[in-house]
Design an enzyme around this catalytic site. Sequence first.
Site, short mmCIF file in Angstrom:
data_model
loop_
_atom_site.label_atom_id
_atom_site.label_comp_id
_atom_site.label_asym_id
_atom_site.label_seq_id
_atom_site.Cartn_x
_atom_site.Cartn_y
_atom_site.Cartn_z
N HIS A 113 -2.81 12.75 0.42
CA HIS A 113 -3.31 13.82 1.27
C HIS A 113 -4.48 13.37 2.13
O HIS A 113 -4.63 13.76 3.26
CB HIS A 113 -3.75 15.00 0.40
N ARG A 170 15.31 16.44 8.32
CA ARG A 170 15.28 16.28 6.85
C ARG A 170 15.47 17.66 6.23
O ARG A 170 14.51 18.38 5.99
CB ARG A 170 13.94 15.69 6.40
N ARG A 210 20.58 15.46 8.51
CA ARG A 210 20.91 14.78 7.26
C ARG A 210 21.16 15.85 6.20
O ARG A 210 20.35 16.77 6.05
CB ARG A 210 19.74 13.91 6.84
N GLU A 269 20.87 3.16 3.90
CA GLU A 269 19.63 3.11 3.13
C GLU A 269 19.76 2.21 1.92
O GLU A 269 18.79 1.86 1.27
CB GLU A 269 19.25 4.50 2.65
N ASN A 303 12.98 3.17 5.36
CA ASN A 303 12.05 3.36 4.23
C ASN A 303 12.76 3.02 2.93
O ASN A 303 12.26 2.26 2.10
CB ASN A 303 11.57 4.82 4.17
N ASP A 304 13.94 3.60 2.77
CA ASP A 304 14.68 3.32 1.54
C ASP A 304 15.34 1.94 1.57
O ASP A 304 15.34 1.23 0.58
CB ASP A 304 15.73 4.41 1.28
N ARG A 316 8.77 2.37 -2.96
CA ARG A 316 8.07 2.69 -1.72
C ARG A 316 6.76 3.44 -1.94
O ARG A 316 5.90 3.46 -1.06
CB ARG A 316 8.99 3.46 -0.76
N CYS A 323 15.92 5.60 11.80
CA CYS A 323 15.10 6.81 11.67
C CYS A 323 14.00 6.65 10.62
O CYS A 323 13.29 7.59 10.33
CB CYS A 323 15.97 8.03 11.38
C1 PEP Z 1 14.42 6.47 5.11
O1 PEP Z 1 14.68 6.22 3.92
O2 PEP Z 1 14.06 5.61 5.94
C2 PEP Z 1 14.53 7.86 5.59
C3 PEP Z 1 14.45 8.14 6.86
O3 PEP Z 1 14.68 8.81 4.65
P1 PEP Z 1 13.46 9.39 3.75
O4 PEP Z 1 12.19 8.70 4.17
O5 PEP Z 1 13.44 10.86 3.99
O6 PEP Z 1 13.90 9.03 2.38
MG MG Z 2 15.64 7.79 2.69
#
Ligand code: PEP
Ligand code: MG
Length: 952
Positions: free
Chosen positions: A579, A686, A722, A815, A838-839, A849, A886
Amino acid sequence: MLEFTTAQIALGQVAVDKTAALGLLGARLVEDGLVAEGYLAGLQAREAQGSTYLGQGIAIPHGTPQTRDQVFATGVRLMQFPAGVDWGDGQMVYLAIAIAARSDEHLRLLQQLTRALGEADLADALRGAQSADALLQLLQGASPEVLLDERSIGLGVSADDFDDLLWQGARLLRRAECVDASFSARLQQKEPLLLGEGLWLLSCDQSVRAPGLAFVTPQQPLRHLGQPLNGLFCLASHGDAQHALLDRLCTLLIEGRGQELLRATAVNGVLALLGGAVPDDWPSARIALANPHGLHARPAKILAQLAKEFDGEVRVRVADSAGTPVSVKSLSKLLSLGARRGQVLEFSVEPAIAEALPLLLKAVEDGLGEEVEALTPLAPLPQELDEADIVPVMPVAGAIIQGVAAASGIANGPAHVQLQQAFDYPLRGESPAVERQHLRAALERVRADIDELIQRSDVTAIREIFITHQEMLADPGLAEEVEVRLRQGESAPAAWLAVIDSAARQQESLQDTLLAERAADLRDVGRRVLMQLCGISETPEPQQPYVLVMAEVGPSDVARLDPARVAGILTARGGATAHSAIVARALGIPAVVGAGDGVLLIASGTPLLLDGQRGRVTVDPAIDVLAHALAEREQRVQRQQAADARRLEPAITRDGHAVEVFANIGESAGIDRIVEQGAEGVGLLRTELIFMAHPQLPDEATQEAEYRRVLDGLAGRPLVVRTLDVGGDKPLPYWPIAKEENPFLGVRGIRLTLQRPKVMESQLRALLRAAGDRPLRIMFPMVGQIEEWREARRMVDRLLEEIPVADLQVGIMIEVPSAALLAPVLAAEVDFFSVGTNDLTQYTLAIDRGHPSLSAQADGLHPAVLSLIDMTVRAAHAHGKWVGVCGELAADAQAVPLLVGLDVDELSVAARSIAEVKAQVRALSIEQARGLARQALALGSAAEVRALVEMH
Ligand code: PEP
Ligand code: MG
């Protein structure tokens, strides 16, 4: 894992004896392709070594280790023998469960089975079961364990009368999450039962979530209905679950031992009497289990037989586990331990049979009838290593400290190091009334303070955080727990801190990043109240712009800051999603977090140069370094202004290659503003955030309205949605998901929604209905297997027959590395891919992560991740499909040239980054970017890739 299903069950079988029964079972295993014919000999050999009778009319025949190579696939088959089969020694079997297992998987099954069997005898019910479903229900319909542990016992609580005591008991059950808030009111309406010796029992089965028994005794003697009131049992009853426990209680009272309960001064004493724990004075000893297949049926049986030779209680538990001790005399209980080779068993025996202890240990040491190979003790570590051994080092002048980039921007100024003050307060209070008054006053001051912060702040994210803090302060659960402690004589600060600490720990223990961050908020607001209670005020801020250095910055610390004076923030701990980082970003204060405890050794006043974009801090920078950084800052400001001015124009490289720049969103509100910020569409909606914003699963109409609002706002621009991506680390409060050891590798994303097709169908319907003739793109998260995609696609196709959509594309997120590696196959079937970096990064690099210290290394510019993106794009383009990115990487200034160079067609980023990303694309040449990307793919690390980009 092995599980029971109705398809495995054959009812109404007849066998004249055990050999015939084994023959039937063996034939069934062969018929179903689980084993080769030779396995039957294994079943017989195993029975010859010792009967597999488990108890309650059940036997679990299985092969010997020598016949494991006869097993093709692990599985079980169940046969009901209503007339019974003598399994030896007159033990009648009505249900035989034949196990084919190549490893020790059947131990798990046994554990599950024996836990399910509980204490009531199922033999008759198993024999009479008329359908496979009924039989399955018997095996699965285990009575849940009745909660009785230290959480449900309150000795010497402050209570003025029966109702007060009842309330205390109900509160314990509520705190242990056995009952809902209305339980105490319902319990109050029940007739109390006097058990004798001043002990009373109240029972209620309404507002019960799980069975539990609370026991409370009053601080001073009380009377109720003219009788002594020395202790009260409050029972949250649930089916038959509590029978065994009530039985033990009755036995205790019949034996005239009720007084022992009342004399117990410690919770453990009560638990021991009621059978939940072992009394302190019982001799106990530990021994490691060396049996190769753990404590399975045969050794367990030998152990139980040995225990039965002694006239007294013998208990055992797996040491250092949360499990409670079980009776060694019960075979099913022993199996329910699921003890494996190498685990340490802790035996405890009644003092009267202390001589049993060495004999039990010897029997385990000798292998309980099996050949055992001694366990090799692990070599001791050279020295115990823990965090305390990592000595922080004071950074010297010129040192560059790498932390986690939390809020971009360049800041410089003297360090203002704020270390946590120690709180000093008495543990015992003056009186509950005085302490209550202190606490009320402190809470009021903090509330007023937070109110002022809410009024003062015009940033929604900050206001929301403080509104959450207000809610935390108003939580009746916290107030109740503090009240109990005050009544027990604790001082207000001691009671307050203990309750906040325990609530925060509980949230942290759930291993959920979001909840862990909410725990940080709870500690933050808790510390504010504690400061008030202890009369501690803030250290005054320096007058000139400074860099704030703290161990961890609570959100309220940041929000209280005057951005005009705080040039930057540097913390020793914390991650980019905390935060405090969100608040820093919202206030536009550059921040670097998680830089290590060394930063706390920096002397206040030391000049610091902080780069929030690169996550770097230079201590006492040389003049030229500083000048260079300040010039860069100036350039960045100018660049941002220029980019903002052209935000609505398309992103086309110098040599005419267009890249679409879309926005990532999580709510339908504010869609107009996003278009106004330059979004050419939404590249990632999302939807789980929409689900999270509702107190329960939103119905189809509610969802449709949300999606329609986004499509309306986009006015013909594409919307990429998604489907629900919950589970694992992203919980939905109203969708209980079993706790998993590795949530990121567990049931999440499409794995979860395919298990709940109704939820998925309703979301898809809502989307299709909302679309009409607008461009809708639907994608599925976390696809790792082609069947997942195909099943989802089939569902969409089926619904399309009912709700046609003019412009629909269906694709998947990339992902999971397997999806990227499978892209050449998938590309023939999907309409598009969107890479969730990210994933994809966490799974490729095997770095959580949200990991507090490793997440900084989870860099999506790692060549391995880039290679997967490259494969995905090539595969898609070969089939004429498009690819978006994304994840956060799409907005990373150093990543944009590479993603464009890898021929990604669309970048979807947070709305505030759109203008900058577009500007970056415009400055590129596609040919040069492609060359750069090829060079990056040949490098060995993310750092090398970043250095390469920096050079250009
Ligand atoms: C990702 O994994 O890059 C993604 C966009 O999904 P999230 O961050 O919502 O898991
Ligand atoms: Mg993801």
